[in-house]
Scaffold this active site. Structure first.
Site, PDB file in Angstrom:
ATOM      1  N   HIS A  21      -9.374   2.027   0.356  1.00  0.00           N
ATOM      2  CA  HIS A  21     -10.460   0.976   0.789  1.00  0.00           C
ATOM      3  C   HIS A  21     -11.071   0.956   1.890  1.00  0.00           C
ATOM      4  CE1 HIS A  21      -9.076  -2.128  -2.084  1.00  0.00           C
ATOM      5  NE2 HIS A  21      -7.789  -1.725  -2.580  1.00  0.00           N
ATOM      6  N   GLU A  66      -1.091  -3.786   2.008  1.00  0.00           N
ATOM      7  CA  GLU A  66      -2.355  -3.541   1.516  1.00  0.00           C
ATOM      8  C   GLU A  66      -3.357  -4.261   2.409  1.00  0.00           C
ATOM      9  OE1 GLU A  66      -3.267  -3.933  -2.490  1.00  0.00           O
ATOM     10  OE2 GLU A  66      -5.064  -2.557  -2.417  1.00  0.00           O
ATOM     11  N   HIS A  93      -8.622  -3.985   3.494  1.00  0.00           N
ATOM     12  CA  HIS A  93      -8.842  -4.152   2.095  1.00  0.00           C
ATOM     13  C   HIS A  93     -10.315  -4.324   1.470  1.00  0.00           C
ATOM     14  CE1 HIS A  93      -8.145  -6.353  -1.952  1.00  0.00           C
ATOM     15  NE2 HIS A  93      -7.124  -5.403  -1.940  1.00  0.00           N
ATOM     16  N   ASP A 121      -2.043   2.196  -9.475  1.00  0.00           N
ATOM     17  CA  ASP A 121      -2.438   0.846  -9.189  1.00  0.00           C
ATOM     18  C   ASP A 121      -2.177  -0.110 -10.602  1.00  0.00           C
ATOM     19  OD1 ASP A 121      -3.686  -0.883  -7.921  1.00  0.00           O
ATOM     20  OD2 ASP A 121      -6.055  -0.123  -7.845  1.00  0.00           O
ATOM     21  N   HIS A 156       1.027   3.382  -5.407  1.00  0.00           N
ATOM     22  CA  HIS A 156       0.564   2.228  -5.378  1.00  0.00           C
ATOM     23  C   HIS A 156       0.842   1.487  -6.711  1.00  0.00           C
ATOM     24  CE1 HIS A 156      -1.875  -1.098  -3.194  1.00  0.00           C
ATOM     25  NE2 HIS A 156      -2.116  -1.439  -4.407  1.00  0.00           N
ATOM     26  N   HIS A 170      -4.116   5.126  -3.539  1.00  0.00           N
ATOM     27  CA  HIS A 170      -4.841   4.812  -4.826  1.00  0.00           C
ATOM     28  C   HIS A 170      -6.029   4.841  -4.732  1.00  0.00           C
ATOM     29  CE1 HIS A 170      -4.931   0.871  -2.812  1.00  0.00           C
ATOM     30  NE2 HIS A 170      -5.456   0.366  -3.705  1.00  0.00           N
ATOM     31  N   ASP A 208       1.095  -2.907  -7.978  1.00  0.00           N
ATOM     32  CA  ASP A 208       0.690  -4.034  -7.529  1.00  0.00           C
ATOM     33  C   ASP A 208       1.976  -5.292  -8.532  1.00  0.00           C
ATOM     34  OD1 ASP A 208      -1.213  -4.488  -5.533  1.00  0.00           O
ATOM     35  OD2 ASP A 208      -2.290  -3.542  -6.725  1.00  0.00           O
TER      36      ASP A 208
END
Length: 364
Positions: free
Chosen positions: A168, A95, A122, A258, A36, A189, A38
């Site tokens: 999540h 995500e 999420h 992350d 993961h 993650h 971003d």
């Protein structure tokens, strides 16, 4: 005796260098596949996705945890062929299950656009799956895990060859997915709940299911998930890797830093270039070369291969849509339901629902 004591610092430095050298030798042939990252979220925030802007050049970008030089220093790869050609590749993850708008058709479209994992939620419930905020007490359970339609989404992901990502989601959703999926799943993650009691982490009973299903937990570096505070360090991240290995086995451990989705990172893991330092720490803790290669990428490639094997033997797509009364009150198309009113309204609502798919990316 004085000479021996004087040598201790030198010996410690030499030992440290040997672990670093060994880590880099391993990583030359087995790159990091980070579950993961971003960076796309940062490109959206910084440049509104105007990637022709000279400031968005990934070779010179400095305001992010991730750029090309940092990726190369960290031995981050993507898939085997690209790494062997000296390139850096990336798989696409989506995500949040809200981005398919409860549509199996959109799920299939995203797969054909390159999506290879979908995080089921999420930070909010979908009409068919509960998110981690339910366990925190901030959201009310709606599906109590996965609804009937949510189970059909899982089956279709298995058929397509999309990895199921349980970061999540609520614990009930984790349990449903691990019990129902015909292929291993991932936590792209998340870290170990027993070491940091944050609801985004994975509790021990779920780690047992991870072990039983040959699934994978890719450890998150966000300080709040590592130490439950804004301050953490590389050693504490290694503790999470050690713990998951102890409970679920070395084959269940991966890396999901992350980066560029979080604000606080552990000391020693400030950006993607620092991966060799973490691998050196694992070697210092007597992880074998095989176990380290698993953490770097082999464990994820194993899961991915099994996901594709399962896909190859599943032929019949899911076609039953979610019941209209389960969708809630948000603006959406009625296309495909008997209450559809007009072509004009259908098209307008459909475009509105597609906009978030094209523009929305989420950190954490």
């Amino acid at each position: 005796m004085l000479i021996i004591w004087w040598l201790w610092p030198l010996l410690a430095i030499c030992a440290s260098d040997s672990f670093q050298d060994r880590a880099k030798e391993i990583m030359k042939t087995t790159p990091v596949i980070d579950g993961h990252n971003d960076l796309p979220w940062q490109l959206l925030k910084l440049f509104n996705n105007k990637l022709n802007d000279s400031k968005a050049n990934l070779n010179t970008l400095t305001a992010t945890h991730t750029n090309i030089p940092k990726l190369r220093d960290g031995f981050v790869g993507g898939i085997t062929q690209a790494f062997s050609e000296g390139k850096i590749a990336s798989l696409i993850g989506v995500e949040g299950g809200h981005l398919i708008d409860s549509s199996l058709g959109v799920l299939r479209a995203l797969y054909h656009l390159g999506m290879r994992y979908l995080t089921l939620t999420h930070n909010c419930n979908t009409p068919w799956s509960d998110n981690w905020m339910v366990d925190k007490g901030d959201d009310k359970a709606e599906s109590h895990g996965l609804s009937d339609f949510g189970k059909r989404v899982l089956k279709e992901m298995n058929r397509l060859g999309v990895m199921i990502d349980l970061s999540h989601v609520a614990v009930a959703t984790m349990r449903d997915a691990l019990q129902l999926s015909k292929a291993p799943v991932i936590f792209s993650h998340s870290s170990a709940y027993s070491l940091c009691h944050h609801r985004r982490n994975v509790p021990d009973d779920i780690l047992q299911l991870v072990k039983n299903t040959s699934s994978l937990v890719m450890v998150n570096f966000y300080s709040m998930f590592v130490s439950c505070s804004k301050d953490a360090n590389l050693s504490q991240v290694a503790d999470h890797l050690d713990y998951i290995k102890k409970v679920a086995g070395a084959e269940a451990v991966g890396l999901g830093g992350d980066y560029d989705g979080v604000t606080e990172l552990p000391k020693g893991l400030e950006d993607v270039s620092k991966y060799p330092d973490l691998i050196a720490e694992l070697l210092r803790r007597n992880w074998t070369d095989t176990e380290v290669r698993g953490v770097l990428s082999d464990n994820l490639l194993r899961v991915f291969s099994e996901v594709e094997r399962v896909s190859n033997i599943m032929q019949v797509p899911e076609e039953e849509p979610i019941p209209l009364d389960k969708l809630g009150g948000s603006c959406r198309t009625y296309y495909g339901y008997s209450r559809a009113s007009s072509i004009h309204l259908q098209i307008g609502a459909l475009l509105a629902s597609l906009a978030p798919l094209l523009l929305s990316l989420h950190p954490l």
